[in-house]
Design a protein around this motif. Structure first.
Motif, PDB file in Angstrom:
ATOM      1  N   MET A   1      45.240  72.185  14.150  1.00 17.79           N
ATOM      2  CA  MET A   1      46.205  71.213  13.690  1.00 17.79           C
ATOM      3  C   MET A   1      47.486  71.369  14.494  1.00 17.79           C
ATOM      4  O   MET A   1      48.004  72.461  14.659  1.00 17.79           O
ATOM      5  CB  MET A   1      46.478  71.443  12.206  1.00 17.79           C
ATOM      6  N   SER A   2      47.992  70.267  15.035  1.00 20.04           N
ATOM      7  CA  SER A   2      49.229  70.345  15.818  1.00 20.04           C
ATOM      8  C   SER A   2      50.345  69.613  15.092  1.00 20.04           C
ATOM      9  O   SER A   2      50.122  68.655  14.361  1.00 20.04           O
ATOM     10  CB  SER A   2      49.027  69.746  17.204  1.00 20.04           C
ATOM     11  N   THR A   3      51.533  70.092  15.286  1.00 18.53           N
ATOM     12  CA  THR A   3      52.712  69.496  14.668  1.00 18.53           C
ATOM     13  C   THR A   3      53.640  69.003  15.765  1.00 18.53           C
ATOM     14  O   THR A   3      53.917  69.725  16.712  1.00 18.53           O
ATOM     15  CB  THR A   3      53.456  70.536  13.804  1.00 18.53           C
ATOM     16  N   VAL A   4      54.099  67.783  15.630  1.00 22.73           N
ATOM     17  CA  VAL A   4      55.053  67.231  16.588  1.00 22.73           C
ATOM     18  C   VAL A   4      56.448  67.421  16.029  1.00 22.73           C
ATOM     19  O   VAL A   4      56.742  67.018  14.910  1.00 22.73           O
ATOM     20  CB  VAL A   4      54.781  65.726  16.831  1.00 22.73           C
ATOM     21  N   VAL A   5      57.289  68.072  16.805  1.00 24.27           N
ATOM     22  CA  VAL A   5      58.669  68.296  16.385  1.00 24.27           C
ATOM     23  C   VAL A   5      59.541  67.311  17.132  1.00 24.27           C
ATOM     24  O   VAL A   5      59.521  67.256  18.356  1.00 24.27           O
ATOM     25  CB  VAL A   5      59.113  69.743  16.709  1.00 24.27           C
ATOM     26  N   SER A   6      60.284  66.521  16.398  1.00 25.88           N
ATOM     27  CA  SER A   6      61.149  65.552  17.072  1.00 25.88           C
ATOM     28  C   SER A   6      62.519  66.170  17.300  1.00 25.88           C
ATOM     29  O   SER A   6      63.044  66.874  16.451  1.00 25.88           O
ATOM     30  CB  SER A   6      61.237  64.260  16.267  1.00 25.88           C
ATOM     31  N   GLN A   7      63.049  65.905  18.472  1.00 29.73           N
ATOM     32  CA  GLN A   7      64.371  66.388  18.840  1.00 29.73           C
ATOM     33  C   GLN A   7      65.415  65.382  18.388  1.00 29.73           C
ATOM     34  O   GLN A   7      65.217  64.180  18.535  1.00 29.73           O
ATOM     35  CB  GLN A   7      64.468  66.565  20.360  1.00 29.73           C
ATOM     36  N   PRO A   8      66.529  65.847  17.850  1.00 35.13           N
ATOM     37  CA  PRO A   8      67.584  64.900  17.476  1.00 35.13           C
ATOM     38  C   PRO A   8      68.160  64.239  18.716  1.00 35.13           C
ATOM     39  O   PRO A   8      68.273  64.863  19.776  1.00 35.13           O
ATOM     40  CB  PRO A   8      68.627  65.776  16.779  1.00 35.13           C
ATOM     41  N   ARG A   9      68.482  62.959  18.597  1.00 33.25           N
ATOM     42  CA  ARG A   9      69.091  62.248  19.723  1.00 33.25           C
ATOM     43  C   ARG A   9      70.496  62.767  19.947  1.00 33.25           C
ATOM     44  O   ARG A   9      71.251  62.957  19.008  1.00 33.25           O
ATOM     45  CB  ARG A   9      69.133  60.758  19.443  1.00 33.25           C
ATOM     46  N   SER A  10      70.823  62.982  21.174  1.00 30.75           N
ATOM     47  CA  SER A  10      72.153  63.464  21.522  1.00 30.75           C
ATOM     48  C   SER A  10      73.121  62.297  21.618  1.00 30.75           C
ATOM     49  O   SER A  10      72.762  61.203  22.028  1.00 30.75           O
ATOM     50  CB  SER A  10      72.089  64.182  22.869  1.00 30.75           C
ATOM     51  N   ASP A  11      74.358  62.528  21.232  1.00 29.20           N
ATOM     52  CA  ASP A  11      75.399  61.512  21.376  1.00 29.20           C
ATOM     53  C   ASP A  11      75.976  61.509  22.789  1.00 29.20           C
ATOM     54  O   ASP A  11      76.773  60.648  23.125  1.00 29.20           O
ATOM     55  CB  ASP A  11      76.520  61.750  20.368  1.00 29.20           C
ATOM     56  N   VAL A  12      75.594  62.484  23.583  1.00 30.46           N
ATOM     57  CA  VAL A  12      76.089  62.591  24.955  1.00 30.46           C
ATOM     58  C   VAL A  12      75.307  61.615  25.825  1.00 30.46           C
ATOM     59  O   VAL A  12      74.075  61.628  25.839  1.00 30.46           O
ATOM     60  CB  VAL A  12      75.916  64.034  25.486  1.00 30.46           C
ATOM     61  N   PRO A  13      76.014  60.719  26.553  1.00 31.78           N
ATOM     62  CA  PRO A  13      75.288  59.780  27.412  1.00 31.78           C
ATOM     63  C   PRO A  13      74.551  60.508  28.530  1.00 31.78           C
ATOM     64  O   PRO A  13      75.039  61.489  29.074  1.00 31.78           O
ATOM     65  CB  PRO A  13      76.381  58.885  27.989  1.00 31.78           C
ATOM     66  N   ARG A  14      73.371  60.026  28.868  1.00 27.57           N
ATOM     67  CA  ARG A  14      72.591  60.606  29.957  1.00 27.57           C
ATOM     68  C   ARG A  14      72.743  59.740  31.192  1.00 27.57           C
ATOM     69  O   ARG A  14      72.864  58.525  31.097  1.00 27.57           O
ATOM     70  CB  ARG A  14      71.127  60.690  29.568  1.00 27.57           C
ATOM     71  N   ARG A  15      72.686  60.376  32.327  1.00 26.12           N
ATOM     72  CA  ARG A  15      72.787  59.667  33.606  1.00 26.12           C
ATOM     73  C   ARG A  15      71.665  60.142  34.507  1.00 26.12           C
ATOM     74  O   ARG A  15      71.332  61.318  34.519  1.00 26.12           O
ATOM     75  CB  ARG A  15      74.133  59.937  34.255  1.00 26.12           C
ATOM     76  N   ILE A  16      71.134  59.217  35.267  1.00 22.61           N
ATOM     77  CA  ILE A  16      70.121  59.552  36.265  1.00 22.61           C
ATOM     78  C   ILE A  16      70.684  59.112  37.597  1.00 22.61           C
ATOM     79  O   ILE A  16      71.119  57.975  37.754  1.00 22.61           O
ATOM     80  CB  ILE A  16      68.794  58.820  35.978  1.00 22.61           C
ATOM     81  N   LEU A  17      70.683  59.995  38.564  1.00 24.96           N
ATOM     82  CA  LEU A  17      71.167  59.697  39.903  1.00 24.96           C
ATOM     83  C   LEU A  17      69.964  59.650  40.827  1.00 24.96           C
ATOM     84  O   LEU A  17      69.198  60.608  40.916  1.00 24.96           O
ATOM     85  CB  LEU A  17      72.147  60.773  40.365  1.00 24.96           C
ATOM     86  N   LEU A  18      69.789  58.522  41.488  1.00 31.60           N
ATOM     87  CA  LEU A  18      68.663  58.325  42.397  1.00 31.60           C
ATOM     88  C   LEU A  18      69.211  58.335  43.816  1.00 31.60           C
ATOM     89  O   LEU A  18      70.068  57.525  44.153  1.00 31.60           O
ATOM     90  CB  LEU A  18      67.993  56.990  42.075  1.00 31.60           C
ATOM     91  N   MET A  19      68.728  59.262  44.631  1.00 30.52           N
ATOM     92  CA  MET A  19      69.236  59.406  45.993  1.00 30.52           C
ATOM     93  C   MET A  19      68.105  59.296  46.999  1.00 30.52           C
ATOM     94  O   MET A  19      66.960  59.628  46.696  1.00 30.52           O
ATOM     95  CB  MET A  19      69.921  60.769  46.161  1.00 30.52           C
TER      96      MET A  19
END
Length: 49
Positions: A1-19
């Motif tokens: 039996m597996s349990t999925v643990v959900s992570q709380p959403r962060s209020d910190v904005p995320r950024r992705i930099l594509l180079m």
């Protein structure tokens, strides 16, 4: 039996930099990635003349 643990959403904005070198498809990949993630896409080419 597996349990999925959900992570709380962060209020910190995320950024992705594509180079990469000129002409390699950064704009196309960045726009497609932003659309898939429901994110805002800013292209560096639009930030300078």
């Amino acid at each position: 039996m597996s349990t999925v643990v959900s992570q709380p959403r962060s209020d910190v904005p995320r950024r992705i930099l594509l180079m990469g070198v000129a002409g390699c498809g950064k704009s196309a990949v960045g726009a497609a990635l932003a659309a898939r993630l429901g994110a805002i896409y800013l292209d560096g080419d639009d930030l300078h003349p």
